[in-house]
Design a protein around this motif. Structure first.
Motif, short mmCIF file in Angstrom:
data_model
loop_
_atom_site.label_atom_id
_atom_site.label_comp_id
_atom_site.label_asym_id
_atom_site.label_seq_id
_atom_site.Cartn_x
_atom_site.Cartn_y
_atom_site.Cartn_z
N ILE A 92 -52.64 8.15 -54.57
CA ILE A 92 -52.49 8.30 -53.12
C ILE A 92 -52.72 9.76 -52.72
CG2 ILE A 92 -50.92 7.96 -51.16
CD1 ILE A 92 -49.54 5.80 -52.96
N TYR A 93 -52.23 10.69 -53.56
CA TYR A 93 -52.51 12.11 -53.32
C TYR A 93 -54.02 12.36 -53.34
CZ TYR A 93 -47.74 13.96 -54.03
OH TYR A 93 -46.41 14.29 -53.90
N GLY A 146 -47.52 9.21 -57.63
CA GLY A 146 -48.33 9.10 -56.42
C GLY A 146 -49.72 9.69 -56.56
N ARG A 171 -46.85 10.82 -46.97
CA ARG A 171 -45.80 10.92 -47.99
C ARG A 171 -44.99 9.64 -48.12
NH1 ARG A 171 -43.17 17.03 -47.62
NH2 ARG A 171 -45.04 18.16 -48.30
N THR A 206 -42.67 10.92 -57.31
CA THR A 206 -43.31 11.02 -55.99
C THR A 206 -44.32 12.14 -55.91
OG1 THR A 206 -41.47 12.37 -55.17
CG2 THR A 206 -41.35 9.98 -54.75
N VAL A 217 -46.67 7.17 -50.29
CA VAL A 217 -46.53 7.44 -51.73
C VAL A 217 -45.33 6.68 -52.27
CG1 VAL A 217 -46.01 9.21 -53.44
CG2 VAL A 217 -47.67 9.70 -51.63
N TYR A 270 -50.05 2.20 -60.39
CA TYR A 270 -50.01 3.66 -60.38
C TYR A 270 -49.51 4.24 -61.71
CZ TYR A 270 -50.53 2.80 -55.39
OH TYR A 270 -51.00 2.37 -54.17
#
Length: 331
Positions: free
Chosen positions: A106-107, A103, A297, A81, A300, A319
């Motif tokens: 997405i981060y 993640g 979050r 994560t 994620v 991912y």
């Protein structure tokens, strides 16, 4: 599917795995949870991984090396994560054929949004004018602020955050130059970004944003020589890592008042109380919060859950972090 979730109880777990997300994990198979308030020790994690097929990890997880994975014969997928996987992966893990997802993408999108916010806040002097009004004052008859439209922007590094940032900057009609690895040149061309040297970026760009990982070869890569090249009235933004800049040299240059900075990361975190940066009016200081924002979050974890389901179907992972990509990530 047998799933181990190593993230301990507490606010981090509550935001990454709220009840509805936890239910989605349970729906995938037999889930075992870390019900304590601390990370599993290496020995505990080694024992828990026996018979585990998917391991969902978070910040602070021990490195998954031979000492932990020696009995994890069923482990097929690690879903992290966090963004960077550099602190938790090992050659042994990749040699076992275990897939890794994180993640990171997405981060990166959220961090790029943060960079844009920092640019606009600093250029428009939002913290300063907010403070003036809150303290009973108003803008002076003669005041100065700037916008982002039609500015020149230099990107140091051209990884995932920089690519998302280029897309966010398009409506502002900025001219973008970037410094990166030779392997980045094709992507720069694809994104319509001009390749440039560090010296060109620091001497010619009005806004400079840093996007390189923390590695031995990036330690203090932004040194006094480059900082002295920054032109009057420019803006330096750092959401990468504090060690990328020679912080002492940056303090000296910022004290001259020639340019502004928006800093999300520092060489020592939390920023020491005695830091000279705390007393400078031309600096915005943020306590390592560029992204992901708290509301992102859960997305994620939901993204990782989608990938876990994709893996089960034998389909492409959105991912996935390869061994080669992990090597360039920040420790």
């Amino acid at each position: 599917m047998r799933i181990l979730v190593t993230i301990p109880e507490g606010p981090v777990k509550e935001t990454f795995i709220p009840p509805q997300v936890a239910e989605s994990i349970r729906d995938m198979g037999e889930a075992t949870w870390n019900e304590t308030c601390v990370q599993f020790s290496p020995k505990e994690l080694r024992d828990k991984l026996v018979n585990t097929e998917v391991c969902i990890t978070g910040w602070g997880c021990p490195r998954l090396d031979e000492s932990i994975l020696e009995n994890a014969s069923d482990l097929k997928l690690v879903a992290h994560t966090g963004g960077t996987v550099a602190p938790i992966v090992s050659d042994y893990l990749y040699n076992k054929g275990i897939k890794v997802i994180s993640g990171n993408q997405i981060y990166a999108e959220s961090v790029a949004e943060g960079v844009l916010a920092y640019m606009l806040s600093s250029l428009r002097d939002i913290p300063y004018f907010n403070s003036e009004v809150q303290n009973g004052r108003w803008k002076a008859e003669k005041y100065h602020n700037e916008g982002l439209l039609d500015q020149s922007v230099g990107l140091v590094g051209f990884g995932m955050v920089a690519k998302f940032l280029v897309e966010l900057l398009r409506p502002f009609r900025v001219k973008i130059k970037a410094y990166g690895k030779p392997a980045d040149e094709a992507a720069m061309y694809e994104y319509g970004v001009e390749k440039a040297s560090l010296e060109e970026i620091f001497s010619s760009c009005r806004i400079i944003s840093l996007h390189v990982p923390k590695k031995p070869d990036t330690y203090h890569m932004i040194d006094k020589r480059l900082l002295e090249m920054i032109s009057e009235g420019s803006l330096l933004v750092n959401t990468a890592r504090g060690s990328v800049i020679d912080e002492a040299a940056m303090e000296d240059e910022l004290q001259k008042g020639r340019f502004k900075a928006a800093l999300d990361v520092f060489e020592t975190e939390p920023l020491p109380p005695e830091s000279k940066l705390r007393n400078l009016q031309n600096v915005i200081l943020i306590p390592h919060m560029a992204g992901p924002t708290i509301d992102r979050r859960k997305y994620v974890t939901l993204g990782l859950i989608r990938d876990i389901k994709q893996y089960n179907k034998g389909e492409r992972l959105a991912y996935e972090i390869s061994r080669e990509y992990a090597a360039f990530m920040t420790e």
